[in-house]
Design a protein around this motif. Structure first.
Motif, PDB file in Angstrom:
ATOM      1  N   LEU A 167       0.821  -1.175  -0.105  1.00  0.00           N
ATOM      2  CA  LEU A 167      -0.002  -0.064   0.039  1.00  0.00           C
ATOM      3  C   LEU A 167       0.888   1.265  -0.112  1.00  0.00           C
ATOM      4  N   HIS A 168       1.848   1.128   0.481  1.00  0.00           N
ATOM      5  CA  HIS A 168       2.907   2.265   0.530  1.00  0.00           C
ATOM      6  C   HIS A 168       4.161   1.777  -0.042  1.00  0.00           C
ATOM      7  N   ARG A 169       4.706   2.073  -1.445  1.00  0.00           N
ATOM      8  CA  ARG A 169       5.833   1.657  -1.923  1.00  0.00           C
ATOM      9  C   ARG A 169       7.009   2.064  -1.232  1.00  0.00           C
ATOM     10  N   GLU A 170       6.958   3.155  -0.705  1.00  0.00           N
ATOM     11  CA  GLU A 170       8.187   3.743   0.236  1.00  0.00           C
ATOM     12  C   GLU A 170       8.424   3.001   1.348  1.00  0.00           C
ATOM     13  N   GLU A 171       7.544   2.042   1.663  1.00  0.00           N
ATOM     14  CA  GLU A 171       7.765   1.242   2.788  1.00  0.00           C
ATOM     15  C   GLU A 171       8.021  -0.286   2.500  1.00  0.00           C
ATOM     16  N   VAL A 172       7.082  -0.710   1.561  1.00  0.00           N
ATOM     17  CA  VAL A 172       6.920  -2.253   1.108  1.00  0.00           C
ATOM     18  C   VAL A 172       7.096  -2.212  -0.183  1.00  0.00           C
ATOM     19  N   ALA A 173       8.197  -3.183  -0.728  1.00  0.00           N
ATOM     20  CA  ALA A 173       8.461  -3.399  -2.061  1.00  0.00           C
ATOM     21  C   ALA A 173       7.512  -4.401  -2.757  1.00  0.00           C
ATOM     22  N   SER A 174       7.393  -5.304  -2.024  1.00  0.00           N
ATOM     23  CA  SER A 174       6.490  -6.432  -2.643  1.00  0.00           C
ATOM     24  C   SER A 174       5.826  -7.294  -1.484  1.00  0.00           C
ATOM     25  N   VAL A 175       4.878  -8.061  -1.841  1.00  0.00           N
ATOM     26  CA  VAL A 175       4.211  -9.044  -1.061  1.00  0.00           C
ATOM     27  C   VAL A 175       3.824 -10.271  -1.945  1.00  0.00           C
ATOM     28  N   THR A 176       4.163 -11.495  -1.200  1.00  0.00           N
ATOM     29  CA  THR A 176       4.205 -12.515  -1.550  1.00  0.00           C
ATOM     30  C   THR A 176       3.758 -13.719  -1.024  1.00  0.00           C
ATOM     31  N   ARG A 177       3.097 -14.465  -1.506  1.00  0.00           N
ATOM     32  CA  ARG A 177       2.586 -15.925  -0.952  1.00  0.00           C
ATOM     33  C   ARG A 177       3.599 -16.889  -1.258  1.00  0.00           C
ATOM     34  N   VAL A 178       4.294 -17.296  -0.377  1.00  0.00           N
ATOM     35  CA  VAL A 178       5.440 -18.237  -0.598  1.00  0.00           C
ATOM     36  C   VAL A 178       4.902 -19.613  -0.158  1.00  0.00           C
ATOM     37  N   PRO A 179       5.052 -20.481  -1.378  1.00  0.00           N
ATOM     38  CA  PRO A 179       4.509 -21.671  -1.114  1.00  0.00           C
ATOM     39  C   PRO A 179       5.492 -22.523  -0.072  1.00  0.00           C
ATOM     40  N   VAL A 180       4.767 -23.676   0.612  1.00  0.00           N
ATOM     41  CA  VAL A 180       5.666 -24.323   1.872  1.00  0.00           C
ATOM     42  C   VAL A 180       6.545 -25.223   1.047  1.00  0.00           C
TER      43      VAL A 180
END
Length: 229
Positions: free
Chosen positions: A143-156
């Protein structure tokens, strides 16, 4: 809606006592600090959700901090942060932070357990990991690119792949499990919790701990968002 069998197993294991690889470095540390929480959110991935042909199975939500941050730039972490005065508890904190960082709808999540808090001396936080099941997955993004670059669902399945597992050596002298997945190196606080969850979930397979990576002496992954430093 009932939990999947693998999530029931995880909840039962957590209820019986949880110890991550991080704990052996913390036993002699006085459990004090500003209260904080991180959200360990498990979902059930499927090809039509991930869009990358991943074999259906459990996954966990991670974010990657922006590379331009002053501290902890580019590091993977769970969503999370410090408890605000208006929060009713650590569970609300974890959900609120995840919403603010990734757009996660708290109503789509079922919290199933809170683990014992872990002291993080370098930041003076006392962090409670909150375990949750993503009942109704939906798209999430920074939601705030200046803080978070990416969001990922990483498979086990990727986290337990021996080709993706490493030992990360910290300048302070200790070594802990790490994961080289999705273009990220997950280490420190976050990786220790992930490793512990994989162990108690019965997912861990033999890997090669002699594959060692070093981390910069100025870095430290605390599993908390930048504004909470």
């Amino acid at each position: 809606m009932p939990l999947p069998d693998w999530m029931d197993k995880l909840v039962d294991a957590v209820s019986g006592g949880f110890e991550s690889p991080l704990d052996r470095y913390r036993r002699d540390i006085e459990p004090i600090g500003r209260p904080a929480a991180v959200l360990m959110l498990f979902g059930q991935n499927a090809p039509n959700v991930t869009g990358d042909g991943v074999v259906p199975g459990p996954d966990i939500l991670l974010l990657e901090r922006a590379a331009t941050l002053r501290n902890h730039a580019g590091q993977p972490a769970f969503p999370g942060g410090a408890v605000d005065p208006e929060d009713t508890g650590v569970e609300q904190t974890a959900l609120r932070e995840a919403n603010e960082e990734t757009g996660l709808d708290p109503s789509s999540v079922r919290v199933v357990a809170s683990l014992p808090p872990l002291p993080v001396p370098v930041s003076r936080f006392l962090v409670t990991p909150v375990l949750a099941w993503w009942e109704r997955p939906h798209p999430v993004a920074p939601l705030h690119r200046e803080e978070v670059a990416s969001v990922t669902r990483v498979p086990v399945s990727e986290l337990v792949d021996p080709a993706n597992r490493v030992t990360v050596r910290h300048p302070a002298g200790y070594a802990s499990p790490g994961f080289a997945v999705r273009g990220m190196v997950v280490w420190g606080f976050t990786a220790a919790l992930v490793s512990g969850l994989l162990d108690i979930g019965g997912w861990t397979v033999p890997w090669h701990p002699e594959r060692v990576l070093d981390v910069p002496s100025t870095s430290s992954d605390l599993g908390l968002s930048e504004e909470e430093r």
